[in-house]
Design a protein around this motif. Structure first.
Motif, short mmCIF file in Angstrom:
data_model
loop_
_atom_site.label_atom_id
_atom_site.label_comp_id
_atom_site.label_asym_id
_atom_site.label_seq_id
_atom_site.Cartn_x
_atom_site.Cartn_y
_atom_site.Cartn_z
N HIS A 113 0.85 -1.19 0.00
CA HIS A 113 0.00 0.00 0.00
C HIS A 113 0.89 1.24 0.00
O HIS A 113 2.08 1.18 0.36
N PHE A 114 0.26 2.38 -0.35
CA PHE A 114 1.03 3.62 -0.44
C PHE A 114 0.38 4.72 0.39
O PHE A 114 -0.83 4.68 0.65
N LYS A 115 1.18 5.67 0.78
CA LYS A 115 0.74 6.70 1.73
C LYS A 115 -0.41 7.52 1.17
O LYS A 115 -0.48 7.79 -0.04
N ASP A 116 -1.30 7.91 2.07
CA ASP A 116 -2.43 8.79 1.76
C ASP A 116 -3.37 8.17 0.74
O ASP A 116 -4.16 8.88 0.10
N LYS A 168 -2.81 7.06 -2.16
CA LYS A 168 -2.55 7.50 -3.52
C LYS A 168 -1.86 6.40 -4.32
O LYS A 168 -1.14 5.57 -3.78
N GLY A 169 -2.07 6.43 -5.62
CA GLY A 169 -1.43 5.45 -6.48
C GLY A 169 0.05 5.75 -6.68
O GLY A 169 0.51 6.88 -6.50
N PHE A 170 0.79 4.71 -7.04
CA PHE A 170 2.23 4.86 -7.30
C PHE A 170 2.58 4.02 -8.52
O PHE A 170 2.91 2.85 -8.42
N VAL A 171 2.48 4.65 -9.68
CA VAL A 171 2.66 3.95 -10.94
C VAL A 171 4.02 3.29 -11.10
O VAL A 171 4.12 2.15 -11.55
N PRO A 172 5.15 3.97 -10.76
CA PRO A 172 6.46 3.37 -11.05
C PRO A 172 6.98 2.41 -9.99
O PRO A 172 8.19 2.19 -9.90
N PHE A 173 6.09 1.80 -9.19
CA PHE A 173 6.56 0.94 -8.11
C PHE A 173 7.51 -0.17 -8.56
O PHE A 173 8.61 -0.32 -8.01
N PRO A 174 7.17 -0.97 -9.60
CA PRO A 174 8.13 -2.01 -10.00
C PRO A 174 9.47 -1.44 -10.47
O PRO A 174 10.52 -2.01 -10.19
N ASP A 175 9.42 -0.29 -11.18
CA ASP A 175 10.66 0.32 -11.63
C ASP A 175 11.55 0.70 -10.46
O ASP A 175 12.74 0.38 -10.43
N THR A 176 10.97 1.38 -9.48
CA THR A 176 11.77 1.87 -8.36
C THR A 176 12.26 0.74 -7.46
O THR A 176 13.39 0.75 -7.00
#
Length: 521
Positions: free
Chosen positions: A171-174, A176-184
């Motif tokens: 899960h992500f804060k607030d 909100k979505g986080f599109v580049p998760f696999p990249d990062t």
């Protein structure tokens, strides 16, 4: 196909996120265009022998910490010891590694990852969801102080859920979505056991650590239960540290090492005609730049920044600094990203316009110091000569890697730069986004920040592209990165080694599981 994320089937184990992460490689013929005639693709893999890679690394202390590699040597050793949920494929897109399935929900506010069945660490322990959770929390633990934690700034460390023994939900804060998760997370998200000790590192990579003498050498042995069937091929891998390029090339020609990654373009000429060595050329979107510190004079003034871009002869820099092993850039990174704005016109080389801008800014006869790090000297000297044509005196200050990347790394008024290509959003997190890990340019623009915060939560590729296009126009007009070229990755390889294939990455000689020794003694 609908570009909005939905619960869908998996393609090779990786979900398509609005076109942001496309699985698969270009045809071999396309990749081969980037290869030298002597590319070592021939032969059938064989088992046995020892691979010897020479690296140039100025860090005498060295490290094997999975989540805190600070030098190129540390990062390369990590490719041997550790595995990740995803890995960079030959086209520099993420593809499944330890992860069997990856799925984002409709708005990318959660990512669910399922491990392959029967994975093991080097010590025989089964890899479970607990290890994934531990690894993510360790990487982002403020107490560890990893410089790469900022890339996952929005990950909610307290809401990483264990769905079952093989499945984790992030899960992500607030909310909100986080599109580049696999990249990062693919960058430095090695999976390690819950009792991980960096002094006695255990991973799930192709090789197990046997010996490590910091600043000198490291020796690894084949991990028989590596998750890729039949790999790795060599019995042993040895990574030897060199303090300079000349001694590394001499060792290669003398047969003391069999691989030298990332050699300089000037070294290619030295190896031409040597029948014992082949140079493998990988066409990448890795970029080279001059980084202007916008928090300092004279670069607070947009006119001065524009003048420096206009007086940069990019074609000459590619020809002279890269010996032609690259192509001209236009001050924007990540051209391989599907959201890249290709409509932005190439900035011209215009010395007269640069001089006029400097005069208007009251900066005639300007003097600037350009700090050059490892590998940037040639470009810095070429640029200094170019700047003279506009009445600008550029003094090149060469510093060692430890100094260049030390406490003052964000304080140089002007410095050489460059980075490995990634997706646009992931690259921004490294460079000039409002939460970037190392904003050398100190770029800060309210509209850019607003757009970035929208783009990083936007899973629809078409809508995200609209945001990115506006961001790139701001970068092109106001940013502090003079990205003058994209460089090829050049690897020198003994003819006794097989499996080194050109890619659109710099990892051709780091794919240790794919390399083999043609003859064993």
């Amino acid at each position: 196909m609908n570009s909005q994320i939905t619960r869908r089937g998996f393609l090779g184990g990786a979900v398509l996120l609005g076109g942001a992460a496309l699985v698969g490689c270009a045809p071999d013929a396309q990749r081969q265009q980037a290869a030298s005639p002597g590319t070592l693709q021939d032969g059938t893999p064989r088992r046995g022998g020892r691979l010897r890679l020479g690296v140039v690394d100025g860090d005498r202390a060295g490290t094997l910490d999975a989540h805190k590699p600070l030098t190129i040597g540390s990062i390369i050793r990590g490719f041997a010891v550790y595995s990740k949920l995803w890995e960079w494929n030959a086209e520099m897109n993420w593809s499944p590694a330890l992860a069997e399935e990856t799925e984002a929900n409709a708005d990318a506010t959660t990512w669910t990852v399922r491990l392959r069945q029967g994975l093991e660490f080097h010590n025989g322990k089964t890899i479970t969801a607990d290890d994934v959770i531990f690894s993510a929390r360790r990487l982002t633990d403020p107490a560890l102080g990893s410089p790469w934690a900022a890339l996952l700034f929005t990950l909610d460390r307290e809401r990483i859920d264990k769905v079952d023994e093989r499945t984790v939900r992030f899960h992500f804060k607030d909310g909100k979505g986080f599109v580049p998760f696999p990249d990062t997370f693919t960058n430095f998200g090695a999976i390690v056991p819950v009792d991980y000790d960096p002094a006695k590192p255990v991973g799930a990579g192709p090789y197990k650590l046997k010996e490590f003498t910091p600043g000198q050498r490291s020796l690894f042995t084949r991990f028989e239960n590596y998750f890729k069937d039949g790999q790795p091929y060599a019995d042993e891998l040895e990574i030897i540290d060199f303090q300079d390029e000349a001694s590394r090339i001499a060792a290669l020609q003398a047969g003391q090492i069999s691989l030298a990654n990332g050699i300089g373009a000037d070294q290619v000429r030295l190896l031409q005609g040597d029948p014992r060595v082949s140079v493998v050329v990988s066409q990448t979107s890795n970029w080279q730049s001059f980084d202007l510190n916008l928090s300092k004079e004279p670069f607070r003034d947009e006119r001065v920044r524009e003048a420096f871009r206009l007086l940069t002869d990019r074609k000459e820099l590619v020809e002279r600094a890269l010996s032609g092993h690259g192509r001209v850039a236009n001050d924007l990174y990540s051209p391989q990203d599907p959201t890249f704005d290709r409509s932005i016109a190439q900035r011209p080389y215009d010395v007269e316009r640069a001089k006029a801008l400097l005069k208007a800014a009251g900066q005639e006869n300007l003097q600037v110091e350009l700090v050059s790090g490892e590998g940037g000297d040639a470009a810095a000297l070429v640029f200094a000569a170019q700047a003279k044509k506009a009445g600008v005196t550029v003094t090149v200050k060469k510093v060692d890697a430890a100094t260049f990347n030390g406490p003052r790394r964000l304080d140089w008024t002007m410095s050489t730069g460059g980075l490995l290509t990634e997706s646009f959003l992931s690259s921004a997190l490294h460079l000039d986004a409002p939460v970037s890990a190392a904003n050398k340019t100190h770029f800060s623009d309210p509209r850019f920040t607003e757009l970035f915060e929208q783009a990083i939560t936007q899973p629809d590729v078409a809508r995200r592209a609209e945001l990115v296009h506006e961001m790139q126009r701001i970068q092109h007009a106001k940013g502090g990165l003079v990205i003058w070229g994209f460089n090829d990755a050049l690897d020198a390889v003994s003819t006794g080694v097989g499996g080194v294939v050109p890619e659109h990455t710099q990892f051709a000689t780091w794919r240790f599981e794919k390399l083999w020794v043609k003859e064993t003694t």
